[in-house]
Every structure is written in C-alpha cells, then in structure tokens.
Design a protein around this motif. Structure first.
Motif, PDB file in Angstrom:
ATOM      1  N   VAL A 285      11.890   8.973  -1.523  1.00  0.00           N
ATOM      2  CA  VAL A 285      12.378   8.154  -0.415  1.00  0.00           C
ATOM      3  C   VAL A 285      11.546   6.881  -0.292  1.00  0.00           C
ATOM      4  CG1 VAL A 285      12.700   8.060   2.090  1.00  0.00           C
ATOM      5  CG2 VAL A 285      13.245  10.159   0.833  1.00  0.00           C
ATOM      6  N   ASN A 286      12.224   5.768  -0.087  1.00  0.00           N
ATOM      7  CA  ASN A 286      11.553   4.502   0.193  1.00  0.00           C
ATOM      8  C   ASN A 286      11.430   4.369   1.704  1.00  0.00           C
ATOM      9  OD1 ASN A 286      10.687   1.879   0.531  1.00  0.00           O
ATOM     10  ND2 ASN A 286      12.218   0.961  -0.805  1.00  0.00           N
ATOM     11  N   PRO A 287      10.233   4.486   2.265  1.00  0.00           N
ATOM     12  CA  PRO A 287      10.079   4.458   3.729  1.00  0.00           C
ATOM     13  C   PRO A 287      10.490   3.132   4.351  1.00  0.00           C
ATOM     14  CG  PRO A 287       7.935   4.344   2.647  1.00  0.00           C
ATOM     15  CD  PRO A 287       8.936   4.637   1.587  1.00  0.00           C
ATOM     16  N   GLU A 288      10.491   2.042   3.566  1.00  0.00           N
ATOM     17  CA  GLU A 288      10.852   0.731   4.094  1.00  0.00           C
ATOM     18  C   GLU A 288      12.356   0.474   4.039  1.00  0.00           C
ATOM     19  OE1 GLU A 288       8.673  -1.056   5.621  1.00  0.00           O
ATOM     20  OE2 GLU A 288       7.077   0.360   5.102  1.00  0.00           O
ATOM     21  N   ASP A 289      13.032   1.107   3.075  1.00  0.00           N
ATOM     22  CA  ASP A 289      14.469   0.899   2.922  1.00  0.00           C
ATOM     23  C   ASP A 289      15.066   2.143   2.275  1.00  0.00           C
ATOM     24  OD1 ASP A 289      17.049   0.059   2.554  1.00  0.00           O
ATOM     25  OD2 ASP A 289      16.546  -1.804   1.520  1.00  0.00           O
ATOM     26  N   GLU A 290      15.647   3.018   3.080  1.00  0.00           N
ATOM     27  CA  GLU A 290      16.172   4.283   2.579  1.00  0.00           C
ATOM     28  C   GLU A 290      17.343   4.083   1.617  1.00  0.00           C
ATOM     29  OE1 GLU A 290      17.104   6.869   5.779  1.00  0.00           O
ATOM     30  OE2 GLU A 290      15.023   7.046   6.490  1.00  0.00           O
ATOM     31  N   SER A 291      17.993   2.925   1.674  1.00  0.00           N
ATOM     32  CA  SER A 291      19.117   2.664   0.767  1.00  0.00           C
ATOM     33  C   SER A 291      18.638   2.298  -0.637  1.00  0.00           C
ATOM     34  CB  SER A 291      19.988   1.534   1.312  1.00  0.00           C
ATOM     35  OG  SER A 291      19.265   0.312   1.367  1.00  0.00           O
ATOM     36  N   LYS A 292      17.331   2.087  -0.809  1.00  0.00           N
ATOM     37  CA  LYS A 292      16.770   1.721  -2.106  1.00  0.00           C
ATOM     38  C   LYS A 292      15.618   2.667  -2.456  1.00  0.00           C
ATOM     39  CE  LYS A 292      17.932  -3.182  -1.578  1.00  0.00           C
ATOM     40  NZ  LYS A 292      17.388  -4.571  -1.532  1.00  0.00           N
ATOM     41  N   PRO A 293      15.939   3.928  -2.789  1.00  0.00           N
ATOM     42  CA  PRO A 293      14.874   4.892  -3.111  1.00  0.00           C
ATOM     43  C   PRO A 293      14.197   4.552  -4.433  1.00  0.00           C
ATOM     44  CG  PRO A 293      17.025   5.830  -3.592  1.00  0.00           C
ATOM     45  CD  PRO A 293      17.284   4.510  -2.916  1.00  0.00           C
ATOM     46  N   PHE A 294      13.043   5.170  -4.663  1.00  0.00           N
ATOM     47  CA  PHE A 294      12.299   4.984  -5.903  1.00  0.00           C
ATOM     48  C   PHE A 294      12.752   6.033  -6.919  1.00  0.00           C
ATOM     49  CE2 PHE A 294       9.307   3.525  -2.553  1.00  0.00           C
ATOM     50  CZ  PHE A 294       9.253   2.184  -2.914  1.00  0.00           C
ATOM     51  N   HIS A 295      13.120   5.577  -8.101  1.00  0.00           N
ATOM     52  CA  HIS A 295      13.644   6.481  -9.129  1.00  0.00           C
ATOM     53  C   HIS A 295      12.723   6.472 -10.349  1.00  0.00           C
ATOM     54  CE1 HIS A 295      16.715   8.825 -11.190  1.00  0.00           C
ATOM     55  NE2 HIS A 295      16.576   8.021 -12.230  1.00  0.00           N
TER      56      HIS A 295
ATOM     57  N   GLU B 149       0.831  -1.203   0.000  1.00  0.00           N
ATOM     58  CA  GLU B 149       0.000   0.000   0.000  1.00  0.00           C
ATOM     59  C   GLU B 149       0.869   1.258   0.000  1.00  0.00           C
ATOM     60  OE1 GLU B 149      -2.495  -0.412   3.387  1.00  0.00           O
ATOM     61  OE2 GLU B 149      -3.956  -1.723   2.389  1.00  0.00           O
ATOM     62  N   ASP B 150       1.945   1.255   0.814  1.00  0.00           N
ATOM     63  CA  ASP B 150       2.854   2.406   0.844  1.00  0.00           C
ATOM     64  C   ASP B 150       3.540   2.586  -0.504  1.00  0.00           C
ATOM     65  OD1 ASP B 150       2.170   2.799   3.476  1.00  0.00           O
ATOM     66  OD2 ASP B 150       3.922   1.755   4.291  1.00  0.00           O
ATOM     67  N   THR B 151       3.986   1.486  -1.084  1.00  0.00           N
ATOM     68  CA  THR B 151       4.636   1.560  -2.396  1.00  0.00           C
ATOM     69  C   THR B 151       3.658   2.053  -3.454  1.00  0.00           C
ATOM     70  OG1 THR B 151       6.124  -0.269  -1.810  1.00  0.00           O
ATOM     71  CG2 THR B 151       5.884   0.251  -4.153  1.00  0.00           C
ATOM     72  N   GLY B 152       2.413   1.583  -3.388  1.00  0.00           N
ATOM     73  CA  GLY B 152       1.402   2.028  -4.340  1.00  0.00           C
ATOM     74  C   GLY B 152       1.135   3.514  -4.235  1.00  0.00           C
ATOM     75  N   ARG B 153       1.117   4.041  -3.002  1.00  0.00           N
ATOM     76  CA  ARG B 153       0.898   5.475  -2.820  1.00  0.00           C
ATOM     77  C   ARG B 153       2.061   6.283  -3.388  1.00  0.00           C
ATOM     78  NH1 ARG B 153      -1.763   3.916   2.113  1.00  0.00           N
ATOM     79  NH2 ARG B 153       0.231   3.852   3.226  1.00  0.00           N
ATOM     80  N   VAL B 154       3.285   5.800  -3.187  1.00  0.00           N
ATOM     81  CA  VAL B 154       4.456   6.505  -3.716  1.00  0.00           C
ATOM     82  C   VAL B 154       4.414   6.536  -5.242  1.00  0.00           C
ATOM     83  CG1 VAL B 154       6.970   6.443  -3.938  1.00  0.00           C
ATOM     84  CG2 VAL B 154       5.914   6.010  -1.718  1.00  0.00           C
ATOM     85  N   PHE B 155       4.115   5.391  -5.867  1.00  0.00           N
ATOM     86  CA  PHE B 155       4.071   5.329  -7.321  1.00  0.00           C
ATOM     87  C   PHE B 155       2.935   6.191  -7.871  1.00  0.00           C
ATOM     88  CE2 PHE B 155       7.110   2.041  -6.888  1.00  0.00           C
ATOM     89  CZ  PHE B 155       7.657   1.795  -8.149  1.00  0.00           C
ATOM     90  N   SER B 156       1.803   6.196  -7.200  1.00  0.00           N
ATOM     91  CA  SER B 156       0.683   7.023  -7.643  1.00  0.00           C
ATOM     92  C   SER B 156       1.028   8.509  -7.558  1.00  0.00           C
ATOM     93  CB  SER B 156      -0.556   6.710  -6.792  1.00  0.00           C
ATOM     94  OG  SER B 156      -1.638   7.525  -7.159  1.00  0.00           O
ATOM     95  N   MET B 157       1.680   8.909  -6.475  1.00  0.00           N
ATOM     96  CA  MET B 157       2.073  10.303  -6.308  1.00  0.00           C
ATOM     97  C   MET B 157       3.110  10.702  -7.349  1.00  0.00           C
ATOM     98  SD  MET B 157       3.540  12.153  -2.859  1.00  0.00           S
ATOM     99  CE  MET B 157       4.849  10.915  -2.711  1.00  0.00           C
ATOM    100  N   ALA B 158       4.080   9.807  -7.600  1.00  0.00           N
ATOM    101  CA  ALA B 158       5.110  10.092  -8.600  1.00  0.00           C
ATOM    102  C   ALA B 158       4.496  10.211  -9.990  1.00  0.00           C
ATOM    103  CB  ALA B 158       6.173   9.002  -8.577  1.00  0.00           C
ATOM    104  N   ARG B 159       3.557   9.320 -10.305  1.00  0.00           N
ATOM    105  CA  ARG B 159       2.930   9.356 -11.630  1.00  0.00           C
ATOM    106  C   ARG B 159       2.153  10.655 -11.845  1.00  0.00           C
ATOM    107  NH1 ARG B 159       0.205   5.192 -11.137  1.00  0.00           N
ATOM    108  NH2 ARG B 159      -1.821   6.076 -10.620  1.00  0.00           N
ATOM    109  N   SER B 160       1.366  11.055 -10.860  1.00  0.00           N
ATOM    110  CA  SER B 160       0.587  12.285 -11.008  1.00  0.00           C
ATOM    111  C   SER B 160       1.498  13.509 -11.078  1.00  0.00           C
ATOM    112  CB  SER B 160      -0.402  12.428  -9.842  1.00  0.00           C
ATOM    113  OG  SER B 160       0.278  12.506  -8.606  1.00  0.00           O
TER     114      SER B 160
END
Length: 220
Positions: A195-205, A50-61
């Motif tokens: 920022v990836n809230p679950e793993d800061e060393s692997k951000p979403f690009h 769910e957190d990942t989905g929210r990040v991807f949705s926000m990035a897409r918009s």
C-alpha cells in the motif's frame, strides 16, 4: 553637520504613522507566510521520501528472504514440492505457500543455524491494531533440538501472487500440483504489492523470479 531629528507639530520626535506600521506588518506577514509554506512543503516532501524509503527497504528485505527460501526449496520426496492454498481474510483472498527448504534462520542469535530441512510457510494475517494486512513467515523442523520461528516480514500488504513455470517457460500454476503435471517447477515468480500511504490508487509493485536449485535437475 549633523541635523537635529525631525519633530512633530507638538514638538516631539516624529515616528511611524499607523498606516506605515500596518503596511510593514502586512509585508512581514506575507514574507512569513511564504517562508512557512516553503518550509511545510519541504517537510512534507521529506516525510514522503522517508515513508517511501521505508516501504522499499521492507519490500527488498522481504523479497530477499523469500528468494533465499525458495532457491533452497527441497522436494523432500513429495510429488508436489509446493503447497499453495487460498485463504480468505476479511473477504479478501490471499495465497498461503508451504514448502520444505534447506534455508534456515536463527531467531535467537546471529550464529549460523544447524543444517537440515525445515518446513516454511508464508501466510497473510490481519493486523488487528492497524487493520491492514501483513505477511508472516513461519518455520518448523522435525528435529526437537531446533526451535521453530514465526515472525512478520512485511506490513502494509495489498496483494501477493505466486506463479510457477516449467523449464520451457510455460505457466503451470494451475496444474503443477495435479496429476497432469509430473515435474516440479523450474522457476517461481513472486509479485508483491504494498500500500502507498500517500496515494492508495498508486500502490508499490515488486516482482522477481526465483529458480529453485534443488528442483531444476529433476526436470524431464
């Protein structure tokens, strides 16, 4: 024939011994532990998705909004259609991009806003409550009849990069606003890192390329 219930030595009905009760409790504890661990693991995976989905949705918009603005970028008589400045926020540099665009938003309702040229700025701000970075879009117009807008389009920002290219595909990011570069860019590459809230060393690009329609014909 029905047999009478077994009796204990003192004449009462025989029941479970203390050892048998302890064994039964131990087995039940194991079963519930396994079930709880399985449920907790499933719940964590669901929250992560769910957190990942929210990040991807926000990035897409956010990317869609920026692409629409840059695609409609307008020179407006300027030699350098894009103004790129560097700002330092809490010892971290971020670019600030300003340009004129034929794209408009209407913050007060769903109706289509009137046509015209507006000045759009994308800048990074510090969220004082959460302590993270956020990307904001502000829009102003020379017309007094059109209200400006200023709102955050993306939160949890790690970095943002703008790269400018000419029609031949050469990177002109360092010279497109200098006297050595006379032509406006034919394309703009946006790179957004969250920022990836679950793993800061692997951000979403996220990355995309935009071709400003009103500038390409002016290329020499």
């Amino acid at each position: 024939m029905r047999h009478p219930p077994e009796t204990s030595k003192n004449g009462g009905e025989a029941g479970f011994t203390l050892f048998e009760i302890l064994v039964a409790l131990f087995i039940l504890t194991l079963i519930f532990s396994v079930l709880f661990a399985s449920y907790s693991g499933t719940l964590k995976v669901t929250r992560d998705w769910e957190d990942t989905g929210r990040v991807f949705s926000m990035a897409r918009s956010s990317m869609e909004r920026m692409m629409k603005d840059i695609e409609s970028a307008y020179p407006s008589g300027q030699t350098c259609p894009f103004i790129l400045e560097q700002e330092v926020i809490r010892e971290k540099p971020f670019p600030r991009l300003s340009f004129h665009s034929l794209s408009r938003t209407n913050p007060e309702g769903p109706e289509t806003p009137p046509a015209g040229i507006s000045n759009i700025t994308y800048s990074v701000r510090l969220n004082s409550e959460k302590g993270d970075y956020e990307l904001a879009r502000s829009e102003t117009s020379d017309s007094d009849d059109i209200a400006g807008s200023d709102f955050v389009i993306c939160r949890g920002l790690s970095s943002i990069t703008y790269r400018f290219y000419d029609r031949a595909g050469r990177d002109i990011s360092d010279t497109f606003c200098s006297s050595d570069q006379k032509s406006p860019p034919a394309s703009v590459v946006l790179e957004l890192t969250l920022v990836n809230p679950e793993d800061e060393s692997k951000p979403f690009h996220f990355m995309t390329r935009v071709h400003p329609a009103n500038m390409s014909p002016q290329e020499s």
